[in-house]
Every structure is written in C-alpha cells, then in structure tokens.
Write an enzyme that holds these catalytic residues in place. Structure first.
Site, mmCIF file in Angstrom:
data_model
loop_
_atom_site.group_PDB
_atom_site.id
_atom_site.type_symbol
_atom_site.label_atom_id
_atom_site.label_comp_id
_atom_site.label_asym_id
_atom_site.label_seq_id
_atom_site.Cartn_x
_atom_site.Cartn_y
_atom_site.Cartn_z
ATOM 1 N N GLU A 39 0.573 -1.276 0.100
ATOM 2 C CA GLU A 39 -0.114 0.258 0.304
ATOM 3 C C GLU A 39 1.225 1.238 0.295
ATOM 4 O O GLU A 39 2.014 1.249 0.576
ATOM 5 C CB GLU A 39 -1.055 0.543 1.518
ATOM 6 C CG GLU A 39 -1.646 0.893 1.396
ATOM 7 C CD GLU A 39 -1.905 1.411 2.962
ATOM 8 O OE1 GLU A 39 -2.961 0.242 3.609
ATOM 9 O OE2 GLU A 39 -2.852 2.525 3.320
ATOM 10 N N THR A 67 -16.821 10.728 -12.632
ATOM 11 C CA THR A 67 -15.876 9.904 -12.995
ATOM 12 C C THR A 67 -14.252 10.488 -13.257
ATOM 13 O O THR A 67 -13.620 10.436 -13.339
ATOM 14 C CB THR A 67 -16.240 8.895 -13.973
ATOM 15 O OG1 THR A 67 -16.166 9.610 -15.442
ATOM 16 C CG2 THR A 67 -17.451 7.880 -13.856
ATOM 17 N N LYS A 68 -15.012 11.676 -13.578
ATOM 18 C CA LYS A 68 -13.327 12.765 -14.129
ATOM 19 C C LYS A 68 -11.987 12.535 -13.424
ATOM 20 O O LYS A 68 -11.129 12.931 -13.605
ATOM 21 C CB LYS A 68 -13.686 14.645 -14.036
ATOM 22 C CG LYS A 68 -14.450 15.419 -15.606
ATOM 23 C CD LYS A 68 -13.146 14.989 -16.615
ATOM 24 C CE LYS A 68 -13.708 14.443 -18.030
ATOM 25 N NZ LYS A 68 -14.820 14.985 -19.414
ATOM 26 N N PRO A 69 -12.512 13.184 -12.247
ATOM 27 C CA PRO A 69 -11.186 12.810 -11.006
ATOM 28 C C PRO A 69 -10.415 11.685 -10.799
ATOM 29 O O PRO A 69 -9.217 11.525 -10.794
ATOM 30 C CB PRO A 69 -12.081 12.747 -9.587
ATOM 31 C CG PRO A 69 -13.121 13.797 -10.206
ATOM 32 C CD PRO A 69 -14.139 13.020 -11.194
ATOM 33 N N LYS A 90 -17.488 4.262 -18.813
ATOM 34 C CA LYS A 90 -16.804 5.335 -18.873
ATOM 35 C C LYS A 90 -15.319 5.449 -17.941
ATOM 36 O O LYS A 90 -14.416 5.651 -18.991
ATOM 37 C CB LYS A 90 -17.541 6.203 -18.468
ATOM 38 C CG LYS A 90 -17.495 8.255 -18.340
ATOM 39 C CD LYS A 90 -18.531 8.549 -18.380
ATOM 40 C CE LYS A 90 -18.183 10.315 -18.779
ATOM 41 N NZ LYS A 90 -19.265 10.907 -18.237
ATOM 42 N N CYS A 124 -2.331 -1.055 29.868
ATOM 43 C CA CYS A 124 -1.220 -0.086 30.576
ATOM 44 C C CYS A 124 -1.342 1.116 31.429
ATOM 45 O O CYS A 124 -1.051 0.384 32.703
ATOM 46 C CB CYS A 124 -0.800 0.282 29.102
ATOM 47 S SG CYS A 124 0.866 0.738 29.087
ATOM 48 N N MET A 129 -3.370 0.146 33.531
ATOM 49 C CA MET A 129 -3.143 -0.824 34.741
ATOM 50 C C MET A 129 -2.551 -0.176 36.463
ATOM 51 O O MET A 129 -2.165 0.032 37.281
ATOM 52 C CB MET A 129 -2.531 -2.063 34.452
ATOM 53 C CG MET A 129 -1.967 -2.615 35.551
ATOM 54 S SD MET A 129 0.489 -2.309 36.459
ATOM 55 C CE MET A 129 0.677 -4.685 36.484
ATOM 56 N N HIS A 174 -0.788 -4.807 25.925
ATOM 57 C CA HIS A 174 -1.509 -4.173 25.576
ATOM 58 C C HIS A 174 -2.453 -5.162 24.227
ATOM 59 O O HIS A 174 -2.497 -5.293 23.551
ATOM 60 C CB HIS A 174 -0.988 -3.222 24.240
ATOM 61 C CG HIS A 174 -0.394 -1.775 24.618
ATOM 62 N ND1 HIS A 174 -1.298 -1.060 24.739
ATOM 63 C CD2 HIS A 174 0.213 -1.428 25.202
ATOM 64 C CE1 HIS A 174 -1.063 -0.182 25.889
ATOM 65 N NE2 HIS A 174 0.241 -0.216 25.923
ATOM 66 N N GLU A 196 -5.244 -5.895 23.110
ATOM 67 C CA GLU A 196 -6.180 -5.435 22.086
ATOM 68 C C GLU A 196 -5.146 -5.515 20.895
ATOM 69 O O GLU A 196 -5.467 -5.939 19.247
ATOM 70 C CB GLU A 196 -5.785 -3.926 22.142
ATOM 71 C CG GLU A 196 -5.119 -2.298 21.870
ATOM 72 C CD GLU A 196 -4.264 -2.528 23.289
ATOM 73 O OE1 GLU A 196 -4.698 -2.974 23.810
ATOM 74 O OE2 GLU A 196 -3.599 -1.210 23.302
HETATM 75 N N1 GLN Z 1 3.043 6.111 30.794
HETATM 76 C C1 GLN Z 1 3.590 4.808 30.552
HETATM 77 C C2 GLN Z 1 4.284 4.578 30.617
HETATM 78 O O1 GLN Z 1 5.278 4.681 29.794
HETATM 79 C C3 GLN Z 1 2.295 4.231 30.103
HETATM 80 C C4 GLN Z 1 2.354 3.774 28.712
HETATM 81 C C5 GLN Z 1 0.978 2.806 28.358
HETATM 82 O O2 GLN Z 1 -0.134 3.389 28.850
HETATM 83 N N2 GLN Z 1 0.922 2.545 26.605
HETATM 84 O O3 GLN Z 1 4.602 3.047 30.939
#
Ligand code: GLN
Length: 534
Positions: A130, A177-179, A212, A375, A378, A506, A508
C-alpha cells in the site's frame, strides 16, 4: 486519495486472496520523514500500533493483522525516513563502494529490497504493497518509481490497483468519473497503468460509469470494482467479491484459478450483525481533545477488540468516550459512571487528566462496576489501590511525580538512561514478551493456560518494593514475567469485585475478528452479566 480507505482496501484484498488458499502479506509505505510512528501525537496521527518485534507503526498495520489473521513484522512497514536512514547508514559504512548515492535509483532500489525481503520473510505467494498518500503528491513519487521499476522487472508478477474516489456532488446528483480519469492519467505519467480500479463512492457504481472509467482509464469494464460505503469495514471483502475481484487479480497475476472460501469470514460478519444484547462501555481517556472526529482512531485497536469480543458472545457494544478532564473540573460527576456496564481505561502518557482517571477507577472499584485497564490503565489502577486501600498516601507514578512519597510505579531500570539522554524514538519496552499466569485467577481462567505472550509499549512499571504491601492489601499480581521481576497483570479476587483487572501489556494488539482476545471476552462477559442484575 488519503482517508478513503486504502488500508481497508489493502486488508480486504489480502483477506480475499488468503481465502483462496494463498499465503499473503501486506506492506505499508508512509511517505513521511518520521522513522516510525512512535513519536507521533496520537491525536494527530491516530493510534500507534505495535508489532510483535516491537516496531511502532501506523494503525493500518493493525487492520492488516486483523483482516489477514497473520503476524506482520517490522520489515513490512517503511517510511521515507526509515528508507533514507538505511541508505545513509550504508553509505557511511562504505557499502556503496564509493559510488555516488542518488535519490534515483538508490531510494527505489532500497524500497524494492525491503519489499522483497518482506515477501521472503513471510514466504508469501502474494505481497500487497500500500502506497500512502495521493497520486500526484510530491511525497510519494519515489515510491511510485519503485513500483514502476518492479513492474518493469517482472511485468506479469505485479498488479496495479488504484483506489479512486467517485464523488456524487449533491447539486448534480450524478456520479462523476472525471477525478478518476485524471488520477489515472497522473498514474500514467508515473509510468504506471492501473490493472484494476476500485471505485470508492457512497453507492455502488453503475454499468454506465464502469464503462466510462474503462474507456478513459484503459482498463476492462469488469475490472472496475464497486467500492460503496458499507455498514462495517468487515463487509468490504464480501463486497469486492461480488464483483469478482479475487479472480480478476489472479488473472492479472497469471496465477491459476482458485475458489474463494470466505465462509469463516462471512460467519464472523453474520455474528456481528446478529448480535442483539446491547451494553454500553465507557472508555475513560485523555486523548479526546482534537474534536470528535479523531476519537475512534486514537484507540482503534481497543475499539475493535471490544466490539469483536462482543460479537462472539451475541453482544452489541456501544462505546461512550468520557474525557477524564471533565471529572477533574466537576463538569461530569463520578456517578455518571453508574450508567455503564463496564469501564475501560486505555494506554496513555503524561499528566493531564490523570487524577480524573484515578477518581473514576476508585468509583468503579467501590461500586462493583467491571473495570479493564490497559497499560497506563493498569498503572493508574495500582496507584488508586495504593492510595485508597493500601493506605499509601501520595502514591503516584514517577512519570508524573518523581519525588512522590510512594512511587508505586517507577521507571524501568533500562529506561532511566534513555530518558536522561532524551532518547525517545523506539526506546520503550516494546513488542512481545512472555508472561506467567497464577492459577485460580481471572487471568488464568480467561486464557485457559498459564503461559502467554503479549505486546508491550511502556517505560514505567510496578515498583517491586511495593508489591508486598499491595498484595497484603488484597491486590493480586496474577501475571508476572518469567523471572518474576515484572508485574504484568493486576486484579482483584472474584469475591471482592466482579472484574477489576489491568494489564501492563496491550492485549488489544492481538485481538482479531476470528480470534477474539480472551481478556476482552472475559471483561465483556462480566460487564453483560453484571448489567443484567443492576
Ligand atoms: N506512560 C506509561 C509508561 O510509559 C504507560 C504507557 C502506555 O500506556 N502505553 O509506562
């Protein structure tokens, strides 16, 4: 053009080709000078996504991993800065053997070297690249030159896909479609011809416009693919397949025909649409300052992880963002939090809004509202517990208050030096590290095993000098590094609270649509159960 979904388009193409049984990887080129995304302000650039090997990248890499269900490595991400840095390093090492080192061909050659290395590293049948930005932009010319050289080198192995916006001006009410025609010419002037055009518009593109675009952009009409707005980004692969994009790409690449099997993906999409139980989770954070538009981008992986975990349990999660500064100023009372099934505090840095977050954590702890801290979420949870339960008055993190009477969160030993030298880029504790779980805890029950590995991005950690006091006061460190030196997960026992858990890592970043993250699953489950009885 940027902002119209190149990342999702790339990811979706990847999912389609993977569903044909091919090994696929994806590369992102960002045309800015920053060497990585680590030093960028999240309110400006969106989330910083961390790869397994610790590289800090653009959020698109998160989309790639989620759509592909593959781990992507640092070699798959390049910025102008990173490419130049490498060329200059080599030049200094005499690796160009005294030759003139020039923008052309040395920059495109380095780009190609990286593309080939990423392909080799992933053992990929197809590598999707990409190129960020917009055609015609000064910044990405050099990357288009690399693409041209690659196509010249192996014409039948390269397919050029152009994503173009097809506007429907409201005063005309007609698709223009011009662009796209001009974009295609601009691409031609870089020596490239699109094989496929993805026509991004609010609605599906009709046959007349396809023809087109075909006529004026030198492509076959069936290779103009409709890319209309959809309810969810996860609908995109299925939508492209309606126009047969997978087969077209195989044709362009002269690969033998293969059936697309999107069944696992479609099952997930179906789940996402059928999820009916509605709950609302409050995300209490601090990066909400640059208008409501960038909100979801700053925490995109968190958002996706929550939603995904919900879908897998028939839950449709609504997210509400609460700015912790509003708690501090009194604009929002803490009782507001009782309106939510659960509260999540994502990662963050620095002082602003922190007392508001700590106040919010106290409220949800005392009112048995499920809490999940990531993070910083916590670390602040540990501070709250130290101050209000363990009796450690003035407990704080050294990040904000280095002279705090009780620095329950302090700087990691190996980070001290870096901070004194203002060495900020790519120097945090980054990437995947192993972690051992204690049995009979929320964490071990969620994961169903005792050894895990998760991605990190932090400089500070729980101060071991306080682990004893915090444990005595009832906090459980249910996840630790294998050498027992680093507290990775803190939680309260189930008898004390339905779900009060924070992770130094993290989670996530490892949640994927087809493999929801166990901790997000457990948090949502608890939030939904508790909500029923409230
Ligand atoms: N600021 C905190 C640290 O540096 C937490 C970092 C974060 O949440 N990614 O440890």
């Amino acid at each position: 053009m940027s902002g119209i979904g190149k990342g999702v388009a790339t990811s979706s193409i990847g999912r389609i080709l993977k569903s044909k049984g091919l090994v696929v990887t994806a590369i992102k080129i960002d045309p800015y000078i920053n060497v990585d995304a680590g030093t960028m302000n999240p309110t400006e650039h969106g989330e910083v996504f961390v790869l397994d090997d610790g590289y800090e990248t653009d959020q698109d890499m998160g989309n790639y991993e989620r759509f592909l269900g593959e781990t992507i490595y640092s070699i798959n991400y390049m910025t102008t800065g990173r490419v130049y840095q490498e060329i200059i390093r080599r030049e200094r090492n005499l690796e160009y053997k005294g030759k003139n080192v020039e923008v052309v061909p040395h920059v495109p050659l380095e780009v190609l070297r990286r593309i080939k290395e990423a392909q080799k590293n992933a053992k990929a049948d197809v590598t999707i690249v990409e190129v960020g930005g917009t055609i015609g932009e000064y910044q990405n010319i050099i990357f288009l030159e690399a693409a041209r050289m690659l196509k010249h080198e192996s014409p039948v192995d390269v397919a050029v896909v152009m994503l173009s916006y097809v506007p429907i001006p409201s005063n005309i009410g007609e698709m223009k479609t011009k662009p796209t025609q001009y974009a295609s010419r601009e691409l031609n002037s870089a020596g490239l011809q699109a094989d496929v055009i993805l026509a991004r518009a609010t609605m599906p593109i009709d046959q007349k416009r396809k023809e087109k675009i075909a006529t004026f952009c030198n492509v076959l009409p069936e290779r103009v693919i409709s890319a209309p707005d959809v309810e969810s980004i996860y609908d995109v692969p299925g939508n492209y397949e309606k126009d047969g994009l997978g087969d077209i790409l195989l044709e362009v690449l002269r690969l033998p025909k293969r059936r697309t099997d999107l069944s696992a993906w479609s099952a997930f999409v179906r789940k996402s649409k059928q999820a009916k139980k509605e709950i609302t989770i409050a995300v209490v954070g601090k990066y909400f300052d640059s208008g409501s538009f960038t909100l979801s981008d700053v925490y995109i992986s968190v958002l996706e992880a929550i939603k995904t975990a919900g879908y897998h349990q028939g839950i449709k999660t609504k997210l509400v963002y609460l700015n912790s500064k509003d708690f501090e100023s009194g604009k929002l009372p803490y009782t507001e939090l009782s309106k939510y099934a659960g509260v999540l505090v994502p990662g963050g840095f620095g002082e602003t809004g922190v007392e508001g977050i700590i106040g919010a954590i106290r409220y949800v702890r005392e009112h048995q509202i499920p809490y999940f801290g990531l993070c910083y979420g916590m670390q602040l949870m540990v501070i709250e517990y130290a101050r209000n339960v363990a009796g450690l008055k003035g407990a704080h993190t050294a990040e904000i208050h280095p002279q705090a009477p009780h620095p329950v969160i302090h700087v990691m030993l190996d980070q001290k030096d870096k901070l004194t030298k203002n060495d900020y880029g790519g120097t945090m504790r980054l990437g995947t590290y192993p972690c051992k779980l204690r049995s009979n805890t929320l964490a071990s029950a969620a994961y169903g095993k005792n050894k895990i590995a998760e991605r990190h991005r932090h400089r500070y950690e729980v101060n071991n000098a306080y682990v004893g006091k915090l444990t005595e006061a009832g906090l459980v460190f249910s996840g630790v590094s294998p050498d027992h030196k680093l507290m990775e997960i803190a939680e309260l026992p189930k008898e004390a609270h339905p779900f009060f858990l924070g992770t130094q890592f993290h989670p996530e970043f490892l949640s994927r649509p087809l493999e929801p993250h166990p901790l997000f699953m457990a948090f949502l489950k608890s939030a939904a159960e508790k909500w029923k009885t409230r």
